[in-house]
Scaffold this motif. Structure first.
Motif, PDB file in Angstrom:
ATOM      1  N   ASN A   2       8.790  -4.198  52.635  1.00 41.55           N
ATOM      2  CA  ASN A   2       9.577  -4.788  51.558  1.00 41.55           C
ATOM      3  C   ASN A   2       8.683  -5.119  50.372  1.00 41.55           C
ATOM      4  N   LYS A   3       9.231  -4.853  49.172  1.00 40.91           N
ATOM      5  CA  LYS A   3       8.486  -5.199  47.958  1.00 40.91           C
ATOM      6  C   LYS A   3       8.546  -6.704  47.731  1.00 40.91           C
ATOM      7  N   LYS A   4       7.449  -7.242  47.198  1.00 39.64           N
ATOM      8  CA  LYS A   4       7.453  -8.652  46.822  1.00 39.64           C
ATOM      9  C   LYS A   4       8.421  -8.843  45.653  1.00 39.64           C
ATOM     10  N   LYS A   5       9.072  -9.998  45.621  1.00 39.72           N
ATOM     11  CA  LYS A   5       9.990 -10.329  44.539  1.00 39.72           C
ATOM     12  C   LYS A   5       9.514 -11.599  43.826  1.00 39.72           C
ATOM     13  N   TYR A   6       9.802 -11.641  42.536  1.00 41.56           N
ATOM     14  CA  TYR A   6       9.427 -12.791  41.715  1.00 41.56           C
ATOM     15  C   TYR A   6      10.625 -13.227  40.877  1.00 41.56           C
ATOM     16  N   ILE A   7      10.668 -14.507  40.579  1.00 42.81           N
ATOM     17  CA  ILE A   7      11.673 -14.999  39.641  1.00 42.81           C
ATOM     18  C   ILE A   7      11.055 -14.959  38.246  1.00 42.81           C
ATOM     19  N   GLY A   8      11.695 -14.241  37.347  1.00 42.58           N
ATOM     20  CA  GLY A   8      11.250 -14.193  35.955  1.00 42.58           C
ATOM     21  C   GLY A   8      12.136 -15.086  35.108  1.00 42.58           C
ATOM     22  N   ILE A   9      11.514 -15.914  34.292  1.00 45.99           N
ATOM     23  CA  ILE A   9      12.259 -16.859  33.447  1.00 45.99           C
ATOM     24  C   ILE A   9      11.764 -16.729  32.014  1.00 45.99           C
ATOM     25  N   ASP A  10      12.698 -16.577  31.078  1.00 50.15           N
ATOM     26  CA  ASP A  10      12.347 -16.489  29.658  1.00 50.15           C
ATOM     27  C   ASP A  10      13.108 -17.585  28.915  1.00 50.15           C
ATOM     28  N   ILE A  11      12.367 -18.618  28.477  1.00 51.32           N
ATOM     29  CA  ILE A  11      12.991 -19.777  27.838  1.00 51.32           C
ATOM     30  C   ILE A  11      12.879 -19.654  26.327  1.00 51.32           C
ATOM     31  N   GLY A  12      14.021 -19.557  25.668  1.00 49.05           N
ATOM     32  CA  GLY A  12      14.051 -19.512  24.211  1.00 49.05           C
ATOM     33  C   GLY A  12      14.608 -20.805  23.652  1.00 49.05           C
ATOM     34  N   GLY A  13      14.838 -20.830  22.348  1.00 49.30           N
ATOM     35  CA  GLY A  13      15.332 -22.037  21.708  1.00 49.30           C
ATOM     36  C   GLY A  13      16.808 -22.296  21.938  1.00 49.30           C
ATOM     37  N   THR A  14      17.552 -21.263  22.319  1.00 54.70           N
ATOM     38  CA  THR A  14      18.993 -21.437  22.533  1.00 54.70           C
ATOM     39  C   THR A  14      19.430 -21.108  23.949  1.00 54.70           C
ATOM     40  N   ALA A  15      18.666 -20.307  24.662  1.00 54.85           N
ATOM     41  CA  ALA A  15      19.085 -19.881  26.004  1.00 54.85           C
ATOM     42  C   ALA A  15      17.887 -19.615  26.902  1.00 54.85           C
ATOM     43  N   VAL A  16      18.147 -19.635  28.208  1.00 56.38           N
ATOM     44  CA  VAL A  16      17.146 -19.230  29.194  1.00 56.38           C
ATOM     45  C   VAL A  16      17.694 -18.020  29.945  1.00 56.38           C
ATOM     46  N   LYS A  17      16.841 -17.012  30.075  1.00 57.41           N
ATOM     47  CA  LYS A  17      17.216 -15.818  30.840  1.00 57.41           C
ATOM     48  C   LYS A  17      16.450 -15.851  32.154  1.00 57.41           C
ATOM     49  N   ILE A  18      17.164 -15.657  33.252  1.00 61.29           N
ATOM     50  CA  ILE A  18      16.555 -15.694  34.582  1.00 61.29           C
ATOM     51  C   ILE A  18      16.863 -14.387  35.292  1.00 61.29           C
ATOM     52  N   GLY A  19      15.843 -13.824  35.957  1.00 62.38           N
ATOM     53  CA  GLY A  19      16.060 -12.564  36.654  1.00 62.38           C
ATOM     54  C   GLY A  19      15.206 -12.444  37.896  1.00 62.38           C
ATOM     55  N   SER A  20      15.564 -11.478  38.712  1.00 62.53           N
ATOM     56  CA  SER A  20      14.809 -11.138  39.913  1.00 62.53           C
ATOM     57  C   SER A  20      14.036  -9.855  39.613  1.00 62.53           C
ATOM     58  N   VAL A  21      12.706  -9.918  39.783  1.00 63.29           N
ATOM     59  CA  VAL A  21      11.852  -8.790  39.392  1.00 63.29           C
ATOM     60  C   VAL A  21      10.956  -8.390  40.565  1.00 63.29           C
ATOM     61  N   ASP A  22      10.969  -7.093  40.901  1.00 62.41           N
ATOM     62  CA  ASP A  22      10.105  -6.582  41.973  1.00 62.41           C
ATOM     63  C   ASP A  22       8.667  -6.481  41.497  1.00 62.41           C
TER      64      ASP A  22
END
Length: 322
Positions: A2-22
């Motif tokens: 299985n590939k390792k997975k990471y939580i990616g978070i991008d915090i901007g001034g109006t929104a936060v984007k969250i994703g699952s990244v291999d």
């Protein structure tokens, strides 16, 4: 395996984007959540933690399935401490946010934090337009001007982790005041906000005719006018491009990159923006610096920060020997 997975978070001034990244850079589920819904009365970091729980619950995942968290964040980020130590936008309840400490206490997995422009540069190097390159300057042009510098495949962080603030290099030493408190910064003259401000002023002063003062002017409108042959708009656009391109000449002489990438909404304008910038830079850099230099648009758009934060997390993991 299985590939390792990471939580990616991008915090901007109006929104936060969250994703699952291999670990190979494949981005799976992503979600976006507002962070300014009550004028930042609820601190952004509190919203981010809550949003991560909502994200994990939605996709029926446990945080223990992830190897780490990579956070890309707006503002002056001390990468070494994982703390927000400044913000040119003066976002309420954001300065001094201890991102790494809070995320590790809440989720119990390693967390790395870096400035959004630095993260974007790493993202482009990992899975974007700079893939395979080692020495790259990425300049992001939007409301402000940000930057990230890759040297030998690693992001240049400086002594405290603040390096790469390309928007706050003075281009007019006795110029107008910038939001950072200095005068004449590239951000004040070379951001999309600066271009819009100049065009609005020209409309008010009658330099641009046939346009009402209450016309909603933005970057798209300006480039559409230039494409349609509006000479007054074209003149302002050319002056603005010259400011940016002149700064890029300086960056080339300083860092000797093999590639310059330009991100932000304007990067989609190949003919009216990227091409004239490229032409100016190639004409004005010293010949030995121009050899093999590539100048083009960034590729990842709004996924660059999230991807780059995860890539930094992976790089740090390798350095720790994990």
């Amino acid at each position: 395996m299985n590939k390792k997975k990471y939580i990616g978070i991008d915090i901007g001034g109006t929104a936060v984007k969250i994703g699952s990244v291999d670990e190979d850079g494949t981005i799976h589920a992503t979600e976006t959540y507002a962070v300014n819904f009550d004028g930042y009365e609820t601190p952004i970091l509190q919203t981010v933690v809550k949003s991560c729980h909502i994200f994990l619950e939605k996709y029926h995942e446990k945080v223990s399935e992830y190897a780490g968290i990579g956070v890309s964040a707006t503002g002056a980020i001390s990468t070494k401490k994982g703390v927000v130590e400044g913000t040119a936008g003066h976002i309420k309840n954001w300065i001094n946010s201890p991102i790494r400490q809070v995320m590790e206490q809440e989720f119990h997995i390693p967390t790395e934090v870096l400035n959004d422009a630095n993260a974007a540069a790493l993202g482009e190097a990992w899975i974007g337009a700079a893939k395979g390159k080692k020495d790259v300057v990425v300049v992001t042009i939007g409301t402000g001007v940000g930057g990230g510098i890759l040297m030998n495949g690693k992001i240049l962080l400086g002594a405290s982790g603040f390096a790469g603030e390309l928007g706050h290099i003075p281009v007019q030493y006795e110029g107008e005041m910038c939001t950072c408190g200095n005068r004449g910064c590239l951000e004040h003259y070379g951001s999309t906000s600066a271009l819009v401000r100049k065009v609005r002023r020209a409309i008010q002063e009658g330099e641009i005719t046939g346009v009402s003062e209450d016309t909603p002017v933005d970057g798209r409108w300006i480039f559409a006018q230039a494409a349609a042959g509006n000479a007054a708009v074209q003149k302002i656009l050319q002056e603005w491009i010259k400011v940016i391109a002149s700064a890029l000449v300086g960056f080339v002489h300083l860092f000797n990159p093999e590639q310059i990438l330009i991100g932000g909404g304007v990067s989609a304008q190949e003919e009216l923006f990227i091409a004239p910038v490229r032409s100016y830079v190639m004409k004005h850099v010293m010949p030995n610096f121009a050899k093999d230099l590539e100048i083009g648009a960034a590729a990842l758009q709004n996924e660059a920060g999230m991807a780059g934060a995860v890539y930094y997390c992976i790089q740090q993991e390798k350095e720790r020997g994990c």
